[in-house]
Motif scaffolding. Structure first.
Motif, PDB file in Angstrom:
ATOM      1  N   VAL A  80       0.949  -0.913  -0.112  1.00  0.00           N
ATOM      2  CA  VAL A  80      -0.385  -0.277  -0.070  1.00  0.00           C
ATOM      3  C   VAL A  80       0.936   1.274  -0.332  1.00  0.00           C
ATOM      4  N   GLY A  81       0.565   2.236  -1.044  1.00  0.00           N
ATOM      5  CA  GLY A  81       1.218   3.157  -1.297  1.00  0.00           C
ATOM      6  C   GLY A  81       2.523   3.046  -0.759  1.00  0.00           C
ATOM      7  N   GLY A  82       3.410   1.679  -1.438  1.00  0.00           N
ATOM      8  CA  GLY A  82       5.258   1.946  -1.344  1.00  0.00           C
ATOM      9  C   GLY A  82       5.557   2.253  -0.061  1.00  0.00           C
ATOM     10  N   LYS A  83       4.439   1.812   0.422  1.00  0.00           N
ATOM     11  CA  LYS A  83       5.130   1.393   2.494  1.00  0.00           C
ATOM     12  C   LYS A  83       5.365   0.054   2.149  1.00  0.00           C
TER      13      LYS A  83
ATOM     14  N   HIS B 705      17.867   2.761 -11.203  1.00  0.00           N
ATOM     15  CA  HIS B 705      17.406   3.055  -9.948  1.00  0.00           C
ATOM     16  C   HIS B 705      17.613   2.469  -9.670  1.00  0.00           C
ATOM     17  N   GLU B 706      18.256   1.380  -8.182  1.00  0.00           N
ATOM     18  CA  GLU B 706      17.913   0.084  -7.512  1.00  0.00           C
ATOM     19  C   GLU B 706      16.120   0.569  -6.528  1.00  0.00           C
ATOM     20  N   PHE B 707      16.124   1.564  -5.928  1.00  0.00           N
ATOM     21  CA  PHE B 707      14.517   1.758  -5.406  1.00  0.00           C
ATOM     22  C   PHE B 707      13.755   3.011  -5.696  1.00  0.00           C
ATOM     23  N   ALA B 716       7.254  -4.324  -7.831  1.00  0.00           N
ATOM     24  CA  ALA B 716       7.604  -5.102  -6.823  1.00  0.00           C
ATOM     25  C   ALA B 716       8.500  -3.518  -6.312  1.00  0.00           C
ATOM     26  N   ASN B 717       9.146  -2.783  -7.516  1.00  0.00           N
ATOM     27  CA  ASN B 717      10.043  -1.739  -7.178  1.00  0.00           C
ATOM     28  C   ASN B 717       9.734  -0.281  -5.981  1.00  0.00           C
ATOM     29  N   ASP B 718       8.075  -0.880  -6.835  1.00  0.00           N
ATOM     30  CA  ASP B 718       6.619   0.807  -6.289  1.00  0.00           C
ATOM     31  C   ASP B 718       7.140   0.527  -4.424  1.00  0.00           C
ATOM     32  N   ALA B 719       7.331  -0.500  -3.764  1.00  0.00           N
ATOM     33  CA  ALA B 719       7.927  -0.842  -2.613  1.00  0.00           C
ATOM     34  C   ALA B 719       8.469  -0.491  -1.731  1.00  0.00           C
ATOM     35  N   GLN B 720       8.984   0.449  -0.550  1.00  0.00           N
ATOM     36  CA  GLN B 720      10.698  -0.022  -0.187  1.00  0.00           C
ATOM     37  C   GLN B 720      10.337  -1.258   0.173  1.00  0.00           C
ATOM     38  N   CYS B 837      -8.934   7.357 -12.474  1.00  0.00           N
ATOM     39  CA  CYS B 837      -7.350   6.702 -11.959  1.00  0.00           C
ATOM     40  C   CYS B 837      -6.439   6.542 -12.268  1.00  0.00           C
ATOM     41  N   GLN B 838      -5.720   7.630 -11.757  1.00  0.00           N
ATOM     42  CA  GLN B 838      -4.232   7.575 -12.412  1.00  0.00           C
ATOM     43  C   GLN B 838      -3.540   6.430 -11.997  1.00  0.00           C
ATOM     44  N   HIS B 839      -3.722   5.160 -11.120  1.00  0.00           N
ATOM     45  CA  HIS B 839      -3.395   4.554 -10.876  1.00  0.00           C
ATOM     46  C   HIS B 839      -2.064   4.411  -9.764  1.00  0.00           C
ATOM     47  N   CYS B 840      -2.226   5.310  -9.414  1.00  0.00           N
ATOM     48  CA  CYS B 840      -0.209   5.695  -8.827  1.00  0.00           C
ATOM     49  C   CYS B 840       0.780   4.399  -8.257  1.00  0.00           C
ATOM     50  N   GLY B 841       1.156   4.416  -8.834  1.00  0.00           N
ATOM     51  CA  GLY B 841       2.574   3.661  -7.968  1.00  0.00           C
ATOM     52  C   GLY B 841       2.930   3.403  -6.852  1.00  0.00           C
ATOM     53  N   ASN B 842       2.989   5.050  -5.588  1.00  0.00           N
ATOM     54  CA  ASN B 842       2.816   5.772  -4.512  1.00  0.00           C
ATOM     55  C   ASN B 842       1.873   6.385  -4.721  1.00  0.00           C
ATOM     56  N   ALA B 843       0.544   5.358  -4.435  1.00  0.00           N
ATOM     57  CA  ALA B 843      -1.011   5.640  -4.493  1.00  0.00           C
ATOM     58  C   ALA B 843      -1.386   6.419  -2.736  1.00  0.00           C
ATOM     59  N   PRO B 844      -1.650   7.649  -3.001  1.00  0.00           N
ATOM     60  CA  PRO B 844      -2.001   7.717  -1.322  1.00  0.00           C
ATOM     61  C   PRO B 844      -2.996   7.662  -0.983  1.00  0.00           C
ATOM     62  N   CYS B 845      -3.560   7.169  -1.856  1.00  0.00           N
ATOM     63  CA  CYS B 845      -5.265   6.187  -1.051  1.00  0.00           C
ATOM     64  C   CYS B 845      -4.963   5.546  -0.299  1.00  0.00           C
ATOM     65  N   GLU B 846      -3.774   4.433  -0.849  1.00  0.00           N
ATOM     66  CA  GLU B 846      -3.367   3.047  -0.713  1.00  0.00           C
ATOM     67  C   GLU B 846      -3.194   2.875   1.531  1.00  0.00           C
TER      68      GLU B 846
END
Lengths: 165, 1011, 489
Positions: A80-83, B705-707, B716-720, B837-846
């Motif tokens: 979720v949200g890249g966390k 870029h790594e992450f 998978a890189n969308d998440a830290q 919906c922009q289907h964000c890689g870093n979605a603030p809604c999630e």
């Protein structure tokens, strides 16, 4: 069986306690309408062990808080949200709140256990006036000691001395 | 030889029979005590349908005369979606909003269920046999009067008009009137005179300069879908794209797509065109006549003479429209455009036989005179589409017997004595011809919804019902009649049906070419009064009003004003200020013919001396979705015609005053300005030609870029943490090597703003595909007080009440931003942005969702799990794009008054998509059901999903091909290529949401720009 | 039931105002332990006015409950929501009530640790207020969500679907913070009550009530052993509650600070919210305690000095809140973020100017009057001011939530917001619910902590005494050390 004495005055109560102690009578229960420093000094009780309950409760609480959050995240990993799937930083809040919850409840439990409550039935050696205005002393005493104790109480101005059995 | 045993008693076998029957009876009764609901239309499905698998039928859209090819997707015997037929020469796979909404005509809850007859004022049911006999008897009873009988049919191409005339002739009735109110009759007439064809093919891509004199070729002028395709292709040439100049008193959707708007006085177009064409009248005179700066006209004149080839189009609706059209043709000829951008050889035949409003007016006058014994109407609603001042209803009242073949209770059929409801085009056979030499076939996509019957079959039935005439039609029905004329017969037809298109021409074999009607002398505008002009224009969404009973179209915001479920009067800011009018204040427009009052919409795109009103609303009948919604602009329109017979809509003088009432605009627009937030970005040609600045091609994500989340790196890189670490082996399903293979893909979308015209077809397509409820109907509003009475008072019953509260559900919306023109000058730029919906890689809604109802899927989607959603609406607060929509009422619950799919509209619902319940959040899913279907198909066929194999509903419908969808992780998909375009940008890139939707900047062609 | 007392003896305020904000609080009007018992138990006798108030509260509550039922059936659309304003009156009221719920624990825990003596006579009221306020607040998230019948999905519990809540979501933090806070503060309230219930038990004549009180008092006997463990427990509860009370409203502020919405996404929110919460809590304490001391004739327990001290606390928090407002504006300007700037201009001078100015006047400007000692010691003014503070703090939450959502990044989606009859009914109902519980409480259990007041009252003495150095005959409160100093560490 024993002696129950009621006092109007604080200093009288304190004197009585100290006198009883001089007579090597240690099994004394003092009643006071409100906690008074003088009485505590006179009785000289050991330190309350409640804090141990607090420590144990708090530590287990914080562990459980972190564990449930991290375990359940890794159990079904969803991004979720890249966390990070298990992000310990926000989980600190969970850990903290559970620590407070468990810690506080175990503290109360500690108080209950140590002061022997809840006690539903009224045992011997208590009088309602002790929650009103009077101080009281309850001494369980064998028949041979009764006279001495009673005499001590009266000497220190007990308004009433009662034999309980 | 057996003896009856116990003859007195009951035979054992009989006893068992009785027992069985009784048992059956009781069980049957038991069944019928609660009402039985069919889960699927078939109990035993035909061999060729598999429950849950779609069947596709190629057929033809009959919403307008263009005759686009459509493919009807049917599921378990019900049509659930219409899509353009890629093989079709006219629309090449695209389909406009009106075509999409044709489904809601099929499933319209207010359709006539069966034939009806009017007895002492009330409609009563009647069987088809009786109805046919009644019509037959009437016709038989006409005698000599037959010569005065009237059959008014909507203009359509194909065999039916010929069949109809033939049938009428059989009863000595005159040929029918094929009415088409939207066709630009002046242009048709002029073209016939100039080129000998009504509609030469227009090649926008070849042109270097497009000048439109009131020709709204993106909304209603001509065949809008193919024109949009061509125009978008032309604009997609970017630096080499044609500059587009629009001349007219009002900036329509087409005008908003123009690079320059020359706002001329209504009626002064002739002067301008003549001056430009150099056929009398100087530029200076034209400037004074039109109220346009002379320099502007001069500059345009120079540009026309300098730029070859150009394309000049006329579409004015003034009394002198024919002269303008002729002048424009002359201009094109002079500029040498004929054969280059205007190709008479490849003519479109859609409008060849279009009848004019003037013919209809003559018919009305004949009726008014009482000479008409019998009037039949099919697909035409004269009461609504002709000016009130013509008193059409009165005239029709004078006809002794009126027959309506309309399927809907419109204003005209409300006056008719006999209703013979026609099949919907999706239920019936037919053909159409738009491009010469190719037949577009129309076949039933499903069984009838109601007890309707195709008009042609009714007519055949009438003839066959009478032994005297039965021999005229040896065939059983119209279908066989068609087969009979079809080149190659049944076999050929069978094969052709698969593609929906066949070569050959049905028209030429059956129909005499239309003779232009004796051009009436232009009916002048008498008693002109007032200092302002009233400009009436056909609504690009509702047309002449036919769309009014389809909730999708009522709910679809007008592409220009962004207003739905409401009529509005466009008025210039300066004029509004002068009259003390604000948005929503009611404005009264008085003309010699009458007056109309509607809320004001303050609009930069009209001249200060002009008010604009769209047609299409103000129905007094036509079903629950159309009735009493808005006003009919024609109420104020005097009856005036140009010399080609078209209604004069734009040259009417009017007095404009502020009325007392106020009603808030039912608009989806918050602010029409971007406030410098770079949502809709644009380049000028000069900037486009300039060498790209180093930092310009800044793009979210990066392979090396790594992450770094975003389109350029695996999901998978969308998440830290573990997932973002390339070395980690424990990525679960986010690992591209995971058996599911989901993480191999990364779904993304590009939206090319240089192509997008703002037509909003994608919006309706999305409604159709994703079961989006319409929420604007008057009974869908919210509660206004604790206690309601049964009559529905206590509820907010204003049309569009929910939209007034910002509760429209459009998963994709077209935002219309203005740039410049704050001073009220006509020189402003319009940017259309499809926002979804922009289907964000870093979605603030999630991360804010407490129950994981929305999360980031391994193939890059921002997933919304309806069943898990508890409706905290926190996700919407997080979303910077505001593309999440909440189910405020039980739009899917039949028991609630807000129910959005009254039977049988619910038949259209897409079985692959949930109907969302009350209290859950919903949003664009990138048509996840289509993604999965394609993946499953590929898996079954044991292959990978092929590049561009499928696309989303919006991209599929888009008539300007602005939307591209696909897998950004695979270079073979065109989306991956487009995302690399140097015009690419993300909306609110600075928020680091790393969206999966990439916008390509619009390209503007300012006057005197790079050429 | 104890007999009603005569009017309390007229109390002469000392001419020179003692330093009330310290441990040295005097109750000159209270002479001995018995008087405390009699006077406090006297307040438990129901009166006609009390029945009237209770009836009104219950009526309000039922009206709100009806509105909620209606909303569940017909959908949230009947509330005033105007997307993108997806949060409205319910979340505003949630934050409002949680804020109210902060004064109690602050007074009973933090001021306890700080040995601020003036807490003694007001903390019981404040704690009860806290518990009921949090009970009220806890309802609002459930009222607010689209599918309230699925609310339990936010709670982590083992289930066959093997789905757990998202611990990264501030709303789940809320669930933990609020439920912990409710549990701890109600425990705190109850254990504090136990000795007082014992007092009531022993004064009670009605056998049934006596039995109930006996059970509730857990057989408390005022023995020195009980007091000793009690004191230690009380200390640690206070030590836990102090960070808890600060954390709860910080977590609530995360609900906003964690979203990137302009006006929300700022690091100042936690301290800003905590200060605001305490401010609003003190306001509500005034609203409640001032009528109580009047109608229960407790002016000689909750003296002007107490109010004065509390007013100083109120003033302090008001100043903190005010500076937080100013810092918000300054940051918006200093950040150079156009979206943020446009939002703040719209908040204060645009669309929402009226709400913003209600907030600023009630929370920043009016409380400045407390710089005047005269007004600090004027119960009437304190009551009026407290009403303004409640109003202002409700609007503070309105101003934080609605203008942000109505004026976000996407200009196309800018909107307005007007609550509907459903929102307002439920808001009214929440006050009914709160006061229903509170009114029931004050007639069943003492609103003044009897045992702790007795600590301040001078004990009877026979003579001067070797212990005279501890036994303070002046009647000044002898600070009660729960343990030998240095053991807190």
């Amino acid at each position: 069986m024993g002696i129950l004495a009621a006092f109007r005055e604080l200093d009288a109560t304190v004197d009585a306690i100290e006198d009883l102690k001089k007579q090597k009578i240690t099994d004394i229960t003092v009643y006071t309408p409100t906690p008074r420093h003088e009485i505590e000094e006179a009785v000289h009780p050991p330190t309350s062990p409640v804090r141990k309950f607090t420590l144990i409760g708090g530590v287990s609480g914080v562990c459980f808080g972190y564990w449930i959050a991290i375990w359940s995240s890794d159990y079904w990993p969803l991004v979720v949200g890249g966390k990070p799937v298990a992000s310990w930083v926000p989980y600190t809040i969970i850990g903290f709140e559970v620590m407070v919850l468990v810690g506080a409840l175990s503290t109360v439990a500690g108080m209950f256990i140590n002061s022997r409550i809840p006690k539903i039935t009224m045992t011997v050696g208590f009088d309602p006036r002790f929650t009103h205005g009077d101080f009281g002393i309850w001494v369980p005493a064998e028949p041979d000691k009764v006279r001495a104790v009673e005499e001590t109480m009266r000497r220190h101005g007990a308004v009433e001395v009662r034999h309980e059995r | 030889m057996t003896q009856p045993s116990g003859s007195a008693g009951v035979k054992r076998r009989d006893f068992l029979k009785v027992l069985g029957a009784a048992g059956a009876a009781t069980t049957t009764v038991g069944c019928f005590q609660e009402d039985v609901e069919k889960l699927i239309p078939y109990l035993v499905s035909p061999d060729d349908t598999v429950p849950g698998v779609s069947t596709y039928y190629a057929t033809t859209c009959r919403e307008c005369a263009a005759g686009c090819g459509v493919i009807a997707e049917t599921r378990d015997g019900r049509a659930i979606k219409l899509e353009g037929n890629p093989a079709h020469p006219v629309n090449q796979g695209a389909l406009c909003a009106r075509g999409q909404a044709s489904l809601q005509g099929l499933y319209n809850p207010d359709r006539y269920r069966e034939p009806m007859v009017r007895r002492n004022g009330r409609l009563e049911r009647i069987s088809w046999d009786d109805a046919t006999r009644m019509l037959h008897d009437r016709i038989a009873g006409l005698g000599a009067g037959a010569a005065n009988a009237l059959f008014i049919n909507q203009h359509e191409t194909g065999s039916f008009p010929a069949f109809l005339d033939q049938w009428l002739a059989g009863y000595n009735m005159p040929a029918h009137i094929a009415y088409d109110g939207e066709a630009p009759h002046a242009v048709l007439q002029a073209n016939r005179q100039t080129y000998g064809v009504a509609w030469p093919a227009l090649d926008f891509t070849a042109a270097r300069l497009i000048v439109s004199v009131g020709a709204d070729f993106l909304d209603t002028w001509g065949a809008s879908v193919p024109q949009q395709l061509a125009f978008a292709d032309a604009r997609a040439k970017l630096a080499d794209a044609p500059r587009f100049v629009y001349i007219g008193p009002r900036r329509s959707l087409t005008g908003l797509n123009a690079d320059e708007w020359i706002a001329c006085k209504p009626g002064s177009e002739l002067a301008i065109v003549n001056a430009l064409a150099g056929r009398g009248g100087s530029i200076a005179d034209a400037a004074t006549a039109s109220g346009v700066d002379q320099a502007v006209l001069q500059q345009l004149a120079n540009e026309i003479s300098a730029t070859k080839p150009s394309l000049v189009l006329s579409g004015v609706t003034t009394t002198n429209a024919l002269d303008v059209a002729l002048a424009v043709n002359a201009l094109n000829q002079a500029a040498g455009n004929v054969g280059v951008t205007i190709k008479p050889a490849e003519a479109l035949v859609s409008f060849d036989r279009a009848g004019t409003p003037n013919e209809l007016r003559d018919a009305v006058q004949r009726m008014a005179s009482g000479a008409v014994p019998l009037a039949m109407f099919r697909g035409v609603n004269p009461v609504h589409v002709l000016p009130k001042s013509l008193r059409v209803a009165e005239a029709i009242g004078k006809v002794p017997f009126k027959v309506s073949f309309s399927s809907y209770p419109d204003e005209t059929s409300e006056l008719c004595d006999l209703i013979l409801p026609d099949d919907h085009p999706l239920e019936s056979w037919g053909d159409a011809e738009s491009v010469r030499g190719s037949i577009s076939l129309q076949q039933p996509a499903m069984d009838r919804v109601f007890k309707t019957r195709a008009t042609a079959d009714v007519l055949i039935g009438v003839t066959k019902g009478d032994p005297a005439t039965a021999s005229r039609y040896p065939v059983a029905d119209y279908r066989n009649w068609l087969i009979g004329r079809f080149p190659g017969g049944a076999a050929a037809l069978g094969t052709a049906l698969a593609r929906g298109i066949a070569s050959g021409s049905s028209l030429q074999s059956t129909a005499a070419p239309r003779t232009a009607p004796a051009a009436p002398t232009a009916a002048p505008l008498e008693g002109q009064q007032g200092d302002m002009y009233l400009v009436v224009y056909p609504s690009p969404v509702l047309g002449d009003g036919r769309g009014g009973n389809k909730p999708w179209l009522q709910e679809l915001p007008d592409p220009v004003s962004k207003i739905a479920w409401q009529s509005w009067i466009e008025i210039h800011p300066a004029t509004a200020a002068r009259l003390g009018i604000h948005n929503g204040d009611h404005v009264k427009v008085d003309t010699a013919a009458g007056s109309v009052t509607a809320p004001a919409f303050i609009y930069l795109g009209v001249r200060p001396d002009v008010v604009g009103i769209a047609t299409g609303r103000g129905h007094t009948a036509y079903g629950r979705y159309a009735q009493n919604i808005g006003v009919n602009a024609l109420d104020a329109l005097p009856v005036a015609h140009d010399t080609a017979g078209g209604l004069a809509l734009t040259s009417v003088k009017a007095r404009v005053s502020k009325a007392a009432e106020f009603s808030p605009l039912v608009t989806t627009e918050g602010s029409a300005r971007q406030h410098g937030r770079g949502i809709a970005q644009a380049l000028t040609v000069a900037e486009l030609n300039a060498p790209p600045a180093a930092e310009e091609h800044h793009f979210a994500g990066d392979k090396d870029h790594e992450f770094l989340p975003g389109l350029r790196s695996p999901v998978a890189n969308d998440a830290q943490g573990v997932l973002g670490n390339p070395k980690s082996k424990d990525k679960g399903m986010y690992d591209p090597e995971h058996w599911s293979g989901m993480a191999k893909r990364r779904w993304a979308m590009t939206v090319d703003l240089a192509r997008c015209t703002g037509c909003s077809a994608c919006v309706t397509a999305c409604y159709a595909e994703n079961n989006i409820p319409t929420v604007g109907a008057p009974w869908q509003g919210r509660s206004l007080r604790p206690f309601h009475s049964s009559d529905g008072s206590g509820w907010d019953t204003r049309p569009g009440a929910n939209i007034l509260k910002g509760r429209e559900m459009a998963w994709i919306r077209i935002e219309r931003y203005f740039e410049g023109g704050e001073d009220g000058s006509p020189d402003f730029d319009t940017r259309f942005v499809p926002m979804l919906c922009q289907h964000c890689g870093n979605a603030p809604c999630e991360p804010v969702c407490p129950v994981y109802a929305t999360y980031h899927s391994p193939d890059g989607l921002n997933v919304q799990v309806y069943n898990r959603c508890v409706g905290t609406r926190y996700c919407s607060n997080g979303c910077p794009y505001k593309v999440r929509y909440f189910n405020w009422h039980g739009y899917g619950e039949p028991a609630r008054r807000q129910y959005a799919f009254p039977e049988p509209l619910n038949w259209q619902l897409n079985p692959d998509v949930t109907v969302r319940g009350k209290g859950v959040m919903e949003k664009c899913t990138f048509c996840v059901q289509r993604i999965r279907e394609a993946e499953h198909r590929a898996k079954l066929e044991n292959r990978e999903v092929a590049p561009d194999e499928f696309t989303t509903a919006c991209a599929q419908a888009c008539p300007s091909r602005a939307i591209t969808f696909g897998d950004a992780a695979d270079e073979n998909w065109s989306v991956a290529r487009l995302a690399e375009d140097r015009r690419a940008y993300h909306v609110f890139e600075e928020l680091n949401t790393f969206t999966a939707v990439v916008y390509l900047k619009k390209v503007n062609h300012p006057a005197g720009g790079a050429r | 039931m104890a007999t009603t007392t005569a009017r309390p003896p007229a109390v002469k305020e000392p001419a020179t105002r003692p330093n009330v904000a310290s441990a040295n609080v005097q109750l000159p009007g209270v002479r001995d332990y018995e008087q405390v018992d009699t006077e406090i138990s006297a307040t438990l006798k129901p009166t006609a006015g009390w029945f009237g108030a209770l009836g009104l509260a219950i009526a309000m509550f039922l009206w709100g409950a009806g509105a909620w039922t209606y909303q569940i059936y017909w959908g949230l659309g009947n509330a005033g929501y105007n997307p993108p304003v997806m949060w409205g009156v319910y979340i505003i009221s949630f934050v409002f009530w949680v804020g109210i719920g902060h004064a109690g624990t602050l007074i009973s825990a933090i001021l306890y640790l700080f040995r601020a003596g003036f807490r003694t006579t007001i903390y019981r009221c404040a704690e009860a207020m806290t518990v009921f306020a949090v009970m009220t607040a806890g309802l609002f998230p459930i009222i607010h969500i689209g599918r309230p019948w699925k609310f339990f999905w936010l709670i982590p519990y083992p289930n066959w679907r093997l789905i757990w809540p998202n611990f990264k979501s501030p709303l789940v933090w809320d669930v933990f913070a609020i439920s912990t806070y409710l549990t701890v503060s109600s425990t705190f309230l109850y254990v504090g009550l136990v000795p007082d219930i014992a007092v009531l038990r022993d004064r009670e004549t009605n056998p049934i009530r006596k039995r109930i009180l006996a059970v509730l008092s857990l057989g408390w006997r005022n023995s020195e052993r009980e007091w000793r463990h009690f004191a230690r427990m009380y200390l640690f509860l206070a030590a836990f509650s102090t960070p808890l009370v600060l954390s709860v409203h910080s977590v609530v502020s995360f609900d906003f600070a964690m979203a990137i919405t302009p006006g929300w996404h700022t690091t100042i929110f936690p301290p800003y919210f905590v200060a605001g919460a305490i401010f609003s809590g003190i306001g509500m304490v005034f609203t409640i305690i001032i009528p109580i001391r009047k109608f229960f004739k407790l002016q000689h327990y909750v003296t002007i000095n107490h109010l004065d001290a509390a007013a100083k606390l109120c003033l302090t928090t008001s100043l903190i809140v005010g500076s937080a407002y100013i810092i918000e504006f300054w940051i918006a300007w200093y950040s150079g973020n156009a979206v943020e700037q446009q939002y703040f201009i719209n908040r204060v001078f645009g669309q929402w100017w009226w709400a913003a100015w209600i907030m600023l006047t009630c929370n920043m400007i009016f409380p400045l009057s407390l710089f005047s000692q005269k007004l600090r010691r004027n119960p009437a003014w304190l009551f009026i001011l407290s009403i303004f503070i409640n109003l202002g703090m409700w609007f503070e939450r309105f101003v934080i939530i609605v203008p942000s959502l109505s004026h976000e990044f996407e200009p196309w989606q800018w909107s307005g917001y007007v609550p509907s009859w459903v929102d307002t009914s439920i808001l009214v109902g929440s006050f009914g619910w709160f006061f229903m519980w509170f009114l029931l409480f004050i007639k069943q259990l003492p609103v003044i902590a009897i045992a702790e007041v007795k600590e301040i009252v001078p004990p009877k003495l026979r003579t001067a005494h070797p212990h005279a150095d501890h036994v303070d005959t002046s009647g000044r409160h002898q600070e009660y050390e729960p343990d030998t100093p240095g053991e807190f560490a």
